[in-house]
Design a protein around this motif. Structure first.
Motif, mmCIF file in Angstrom:
data_model
loop_
_atom_site.group_PDB
_atom_site.id
_atom_site.type_symbol
_atom_site.label_atom_id
_atom_site.label_comp_id
_atom_site.label_asym_id
_atom_site.label_seq_id
_atom_site.Cartn_x
_atom_site.Cartn_y
_atom_site.Cartn_z
ATOM 1 N N SER A 211 0.847 -1.192 0.000
ATOM 2 C CA SER A 211 0.000 0.000 0.000
ATOM 3 C C SER A 211 0.882 1.241 0.000
ATOM 4 O O SER A 211 2.024 1.211 0.450
ATOM 5 C CB SER A 211 -0.900 0.015 1.242
ATOM 6 N N TRP A 212 0.341 2.345 -0.494
ATOM 7 C CA TRP A 212 1.048 3.626 -0.454
ATOM 8 C C TRP A 212 1.011 4.200 0.961
ATOM 9 O O TRP A 212 0.103 3.904 1.750
ATOM 10 C CB TRP A 212 0.408 4.612 -1.420
ATOM 11 N N TYR A 213 2.002 5.047 1.256
ATOM 12 C CA TYR A 213 2.004 5.772 2.528
ATOM 13 C C TYR A 213 0.922 6.849 2.454
ATOM 14 O O TYR A 213 0.829 7.585 1.471
ATOM 15 C CB TYR A 213 3.363 6.419 2.792
ATOM 16 N N THR A 214 0.113 6.929 3.500
ATOM 17 C CA THR A 214 -1.045 7.824 3.497
ATOM 18 C C THR A 214 -1.120 8.617 4.785
ATOM 19 O O THR A 214 -0.871 8.067 5.866
ATOM 20 C CB THR A 214 -2.350 7.018 3.347
ATOM 21 N N GLU A 261 3.700 9.364 -8.724
ATOM 22 C CA GLU A 261 4.237 8.815 -7.484
ATOM 23 C C GLU A 261 3.628 9.458 -6.246
ATOM 24 O O GLU A 261 3.892 9.030 -5.129
ATOM 25 C CB GLU A 261 5.760 8.954 -7.435
ATOM 26 N N ILE A 262 2.823 10.500 -6.426
ATOM 27 C CA ILE A 262 2.174 11.156 -5.297
ATOM 28 C C ILE A 262 0.850 11.741 -5.765
ATOM 29 O O ILE A 262 0.736 12.202 -6.906
ATOM 30 C CB ILE A 262 3.077 12.252 -4.680
ATOM 31 N N ARG A 290 -0.990 11.088 -0.323
ATOM 32 C CA ARG A 290 -0.619 9.681 -0.524
ATOM 33 C C ARG A 290 0.537 9.609 -1.506
ATOM 34 O O ARG A 290 0.546 10.334 -2.506
ATOM 35 C CB ARG A 290 -1.787 8.860 -1.065
ATOM 36 N N ALA A 291 1.479 8.695 -1.246
ATOM 37 C CA ALA A 291 2.630 8.610 -2.143
ATOM 38 C C ALA A 291 3.266 7.229 -2.106
ATOM 39 O O ALA A 291 3.069 6.442 -1.173
ATOM 40 C CB ALA A 291 3.672 9.667 -1.794
ATOM 41 N N HIS A 292 4.043 6.976 -3.123
ATOM 42 C CA HIS A 292 4.814 5.739 -3.232
ATOM 43 C C HIS A 292 5.820 5.625 -2.091
ATOM 44 O O HIS A 292 6.095 4.532 -1.600
ATOM 45 C CB HIS A 292 5.534 5.733 -4.585
ATOM 46 N N HIS A 329 3.207 2.270 5.101
ATOM 47 C CA HIS A 329 3.177 1.232 4.077
ATOM 48 C C HIS A 329 2.820 -0.115 4.710
ATOM 49 O O HIS A 329 3.238 -0.426 5.825
ATOM 50 C CB HIS A 329 4.555 1.079 3.425
ATOM 51 N N GLU A 355 0.914 -1.943 -6.964
ATOM 52 C CA GLU A 355 0.732 -1.340 -5.654
ATOM 53 C C GLU A 355 -0.688 -0.780 -5.542
ATOM 54 O O GLU A 355 -1.312 -0.465 -6.551
ATOM 55 C CB GLU A 355 1.742 -0.210 -5.431
ATOM 56 N N MET A 357 -2.830 2.350 -4.304
ATOM 57 C CA MET A 357 -2.806 3.744 -3.872
ATOM 58 C C MET A 357 -3.904 3.993 -2.845
ATOM 59 O O MET A 357 -3.758 4.824 -1.948
ATOM 60 C CB MET A 357 -2.985 4.657 -5.080
#
Length: 429
Positions: A211-214, A261-262, A290-292, A329, A355, A357
């Motif tokens: 998962s993406w960082y959120t 990427e974001i 949210r981003a990679h 993540h 991945e 998002m």
């Protein structure tokens, strides 16, 4: 002459039948958590499960579990998603995962009863409460309480914009339960991608890797209330015009990062006093970052906070920003990713690693048991709107892959280690 439907046709018939619950004029659905429409589709789901010989349980935070218990001494492989939607949302988000899980479990049960499969674990289909977080915040509520990462009492006391508590909404629709939740050994969730990578690459199945960082920011802009007709422009401290700048700042902050990427957005905004002849004194808003990479979110956040300080000086008001709903993540286990790839190959479907998002109920579940996340294509990558669409052939392909994954999970192919099982048990006490 009676015409027998294939398992795939039965699945599609049931899935398309769900469109009636909360149907909107533009072919979407609106069944926010705890509403009458949400209760109606849960009633439909419960009747379908019971007609298929499943035991239905409802826990204390409104999660609905439909179980096949082949061995009373064994725990459960869970399959599921959610039946609630966004306002004017799509018919596929969440609902597809629940109905596909229901049919995969039924097909597997037929094989168990016929002696074709000897399960090590039982199976359970789950409809998690309030994944969307539209009416009640935060999102991914029911699965997070189940996994031990949100406090049950705090969640039940959470209020919507009208002051109605989660507890009262669940009681109103008949889903404030007291049943014991099943203990998991693994979890699998299938979902529409809500993006366009699978479509772009012409791939039928996505094996989700992480998962993406959120994180979200709760932002309050405090200005000064005044008369729209009698206050000179130079004397105004308009919270709404400042908030408008913040919306544009949030959109523009991505320009310093690699493409795709974001993502950022302001999805919720409340204006006070919201009168046609009063300069707004306060605006509350939610910024979603949210981003990679975690570092990308943190850099974007720092940039915005710096810009807020400049905005305060220029406009003579205050901007308060509070961190909220931070999700690190989550990396799905390699064994589960490979299991998806093998299941896709068995079904004759193309597959790629991808991945997510967006957040899903699989994110908190993955913290306590091995979890598999699977995507099917979304036409044009559109989601959270009435135009959301996935083709029948892609939905059926996903069902076949999920059924193979379920077969592997009940056979113990992805069993959790004892430490994770103990963690899950402790979380549910």
């Amino acid at each position: 002459m009676t015409i027998s439907l294939t398992p795939e046709q039965l699945f599609l018939e049931d899935f398309h039948d769900t469109y009636q619950f909360g149907a909107t004029p533009a072919n979407g659905v609106d069944r926010q958590a705890g509403t009458r429409e949400h209760g109606e589709i849960r009633d439909w789901f419960t009747k379908k499960a019971q007609a298929a010989g499943m035991e239905v349980r409802v826990d204390s935070v409104g999660n609905v579990f439909a179980l096949y218990t082949w061995n009373p001494e064994a725990d459960y492989a869970l399959l599921g998603s959610h039946l609630d939607s966004q306002p004017l949302g799509g018919r596929f988000d969440g609902c597809y995962g629940v109905i596909a899980a229901l049919h995969a479990a039924q097909q597997l049960n037929e094989e168990v009863l016929a002696g074709k499969v000897e399960p090590k674990h039982n199976i359970c289909v789950v409809d998690w409460f309030n994944e969307e977080g539209a009416r009640f915040q935060p999102s991914i509520m029911g699965s997070s309480v189940y996994a031990g990462f949100m406090d049950e009492k705090k969640i039940l006391d959470t209020k919507d914009a009208k002051g109605i508590k989660v507890r009262d909404a669940l009681e109103e629709i008949g889903y404030l339960g007291t049943d014991k939740a099943p203990i998991p050994v693994a979890y699998a969730e299938i979902h529409i991608e809500q993006g366009r990578l699978l479509e772009r690459h012409e791939i039928e199945i996505g094996a989700v890797t992480q998962s993406w960082y959120t994180q979200k920011l709760l932002v309050t802009v405090n200005g000064e209330q005044s008369h729209t007709g009698a206050t000179y422009m130079a004397d105004r401290h308009d919270a709404l015009t400042a908030a408008a700048e913040i919306v544009l700042m949030t959109e523009a902050v991505v320009e310093g990062f690699p493409g795709e990427e974001i993502v950022t957005s302001v999805g919720q905004l409340t204006v006070e006093p919201n009168s046609p002849i009063v300069v707004p004194r306060q605006v509350d808003m939610v910024i979603d970052l949210r981003a990679h990479l975690r570092s990308q979110v943190e850099e974007a956040r720092a940039t915005l906070l710096s810009q807020f300080k400049d905005l305060e000086k220029r406009r003579g008001l205050t901007v308060l920003a509070q961190d909220f709903d931070i999700r690190d993540h989550q990396y799905y286990p390699l064994d589960g990713i490979e299991l998806t790839e093998k299941a896709a190959a068995e079904a004759g479907r193309s597959c790629m690693r991808i991945e997510t998002m967006a957040g899903h109920d699989s994110v908190p579940l993955n913290r306590i048991v091995p979890t598999v996340m699977v995507f099917v294509p979304s036409v044009d990558g559109v989601s959270h709107c009435e135009r959301e669409f996935s083709r029948d052939e892609d939905l059926v392909a996903g069902l076949k892959v999920l059924k193979e994954i379920a077969f592997q999970l009940v056979g113990g192919s992805l069993d959790a280690d004892e430490a994770k099982v103990d963690s899950a048990l402790d979380a549910m006490k």
